[in-house]
Write an enzyme that holds these catalytic residues in place. Sequence first.
Site, PDB file in Angstrom:
ATOM      1  N   ASP A  22       0.857  -1.325  -0.033  1.00 20.16           N
ATOM      2  CA  ASP A  22      -0.119  -0.083  -0.008  1.00 20.16           C
ATOM      3  C   ASP A  22       0.772   1.316   0.102  1.00 20.16           C
ATOM      4  O   ASP A  22       1.695   1.332   0.623  1.00 20.16           O
ATOM      5  CB  ASP A  22      -0.813   0.258   1.189  1.00 20.16           C
ATOM      6  CG  ASP A  22      -1.462  -1.055   1.530  1.00 20.16           C
ATOM      7  OD1 ASP A  22      -1.618  -1.929   0.640  1.00 20.16           O
ATOM      8  OD2 ASP A  22      -2.081  -1.206   2.790  1.00 20.16           O
ATOM      9  N   TRP A  46       5.775 -10.392   1.230  1.00 17.84           N
ATOM     10  CA  TRP A  46       5.202  -9.631   2.482  1.00 17.84           C
ATOM     11  C   TRP A  46       5.993 -10.082   3.479  1.00 17.84           C
ATOM     12  O   TRP A  46       6.169 -11.601   3.613  1.00 17.84           O
ATOM     13  CB  TRP A  46       3.729  -9.778   2.518  1.00 17.84           C
ATOM     14  CG  TRP A  46       3.016  -8.693   3.201  1.00 17.84           C
ATOM     15  CD1 TRP A  46       2.788  -7.515   3.246  1.00 17.84           C
ATOM     16  CD2 TRP A  46       2.776  -9.185   4.726  1.00 17.84           C
ATOM     17  NE1 TRP A  46       2.125  -7.084   4.317  1.00 17.84           N
ATOM     18  CE2 TRP A  46       2.317  -8.017   5.393  1.00 17.84           C
ATOM     19  CE3 TRP A  46       2.757 -10.277   5.413  1.00 17.84           C
ATOM     20  CZ2 TRP A  46       1.813  -7.931   6.560  1.00 17.84           C
ATOM     21  CZ3 TRP A  46       2.409 -10.309   6.915  1.00 17.84           C
ATOM     22  CH2 TRP A  46       1.795  -9.055   7.248  1.00 17.84           C
TER      23      TRP A  46
HETATM   24  C1  FRU Z   1      -3.891  -3.579   2.620  1.00 18.47           C
HETATM   25  C2  FRU Z   1      -3.242  -4.093   3.869  1.00 18.47           C
HETATM   26  C3  FRU Z   1      -3.511  -3.138   5.137  1.00 18.47           C
HETATM   27  C4  FRU Z   1      -2.570  -3.386   6.224  1.00 18.47           C
HETATM   28  C5  FRU Z   1      -1.455  -3.739   5.112  1.00 18.47           C
HETATM   29  C6  FRU Z   1      -0.369  -4.434   5.536  1.00 18.47           C
HETATM   30  O1  FRU Z   1      -3.294  -4.000   1.550  1.00 18.47           O
HETATM   31  O2  FRU Z   1      -3.676  -5.397   4.241  1.00 18.47           O
HETATM   32  O3  FRU Z   1      -5.075  -3.398   5.565  1.00 18.47           O
HETATM   33  O4  FRU Z   1      -2.476  -2.196   6.773  1.00 18.47           O
HETATM   34  O5  FRU Z   1      -1.871  -4.273   3.751  1.00 18.47           O
HETATM   35  O6  FRU Z   1       0.811  -4.411   4.896  1.00 18.47           O
END
Ligand code: FRU
Length: 486
Positions: A22, A46
């Site tokens: 994000d 991630w």
């Molecule tokens: C959205 C999300 C958010 C969270 C972030 C974690 O893509 O899931 O809700 O803060 O990514 O990386």
Amino acid sequence: MLDEKYYRPAVHFTPPYGWLNDPNGLVYHQGEYHLFYQYHPFSSKWGPMHWGHAISTDLLHWNHHPIALVPDELGTCFSGTAVSDPNNTSGLFDGASNGLLAFYTIAASERQLGHPYTQSQGLAYSSDAGRTWKKYANNPVVPNTSKVDFRDPKVFWYEQGQYWVMLVTEGQSVAIYRSHNAMDWQYCSSFGAEHGAHDERAWECPDLFEMKVENSEESRWILIVGVQRKAYAPGSGSQYFIGHFDGERFINENTPETVLWLDYGRDFYATQTWSDIPEKDGRRLAISWMSNWLYANHTPTESWRSAMSIPHELYLRQSGQGLRLHHAFIRELKSLETQIEGLPAGSYAANSLLCQLYPRSPEILSMKLKPEINTSVLIEPVDGTTLYLETDEQEMMLRCVRQARSWNLEFDQHYPHDYKISLGDIREIDLQILIDQGSIEVLLDQGLYSVTNLAFPESETTDVTVKVMQGVVSLTRGEWQKLHAV
Ligand code: FRU
């Protein structure tokens, strides 16, 4: 599958290495646009979230800066916002007027806390135009003892009430808080449980802002929120609501069942808009993560992964369907233009080519087309990723196809798609297609529809083909605009 260098975009923001999701902390401050982002620097998948950071003066040329927020003993740093605090309402800036505040979700682990309510909202601040950040000593500023999903704070200064407002998603709705000092927050209301699109997962990444209705004295408040799995195109996407905000509550002016999609592609998620754009500029500028949680961790790059969309300018305009957001690519893109070529206007019958271009991306293809009934026009900007503009007696449609080739099925079975978007009962349409390495972004009908999709070609030399498959189409206007890389 090509080497990953062929998938590194030329005009889009990407991290130098590592994983990106994000956009966070979008703020314009002292002549600079800041872009923070969810970042995992130690892998291209991630992982424990940091805030990466880049700065630009034109939203296209970005300078990478040191990581702004790193995980600590309270937890990792999920998504959030940044805002200027010119009146030092927080008292954190020693009377100075150039402070920046950042709000982020502290994401702890159940092991750390001994309970499942691991997400709370934290504050960080910077006194040097965003170059370095300190975390507030008494974090969290909004604790949590009851919600499994409670994240992605969006904070803005509510001029009419002279206080700060924070939105946080709490499961399938958005909670609204207010504060005078950006530290002590009072709960006001929740919106959304019975409104718009829902799926089995929590809403994410809210945004709320006021916009003028184009060519009128009226304004509305727009609430944007992310849907993780059941957006218009399969997987993640953002919806929006149009309504009013009284400083404590958001009131949807459409029926609860109305669902408005911000984009109809599969790769336009976690949309946020820039805070503190000066009034004399007045634009509402948005950017999105160009991926989809269904396959984001598996896209075919190794040393880095994921890009941001091109920034969009949003407009609130009357359409045949009522008030709707419309999109335009930011006008700064013009500054990258190297050459424009016209396409021959005229009438084209089945099997004829409207154009076949051999570009070295990036470029923008703009066309105004008038298809007869029962016509199908193939637009293939990147091999394997095709759009079909189709008409029947009732309506015009855009069909989006990403082919299920063996190599892309190998990286993720969710990546291929074949779905349709109804463009309504219209006879003529304008479209603009921004083609870069790894993506195609389409705006149709004066930006009423935005369609953003990743597109990974199979071969190094890919051409752009527009061909009539069936029926007859008039090309009223066509233009091919080449851009140089940033
Ligand atoms: C959205 C999300 C958010 C969270 C972030 C974690 O893509 O899931 O809700 O803060 O990514 O990386």
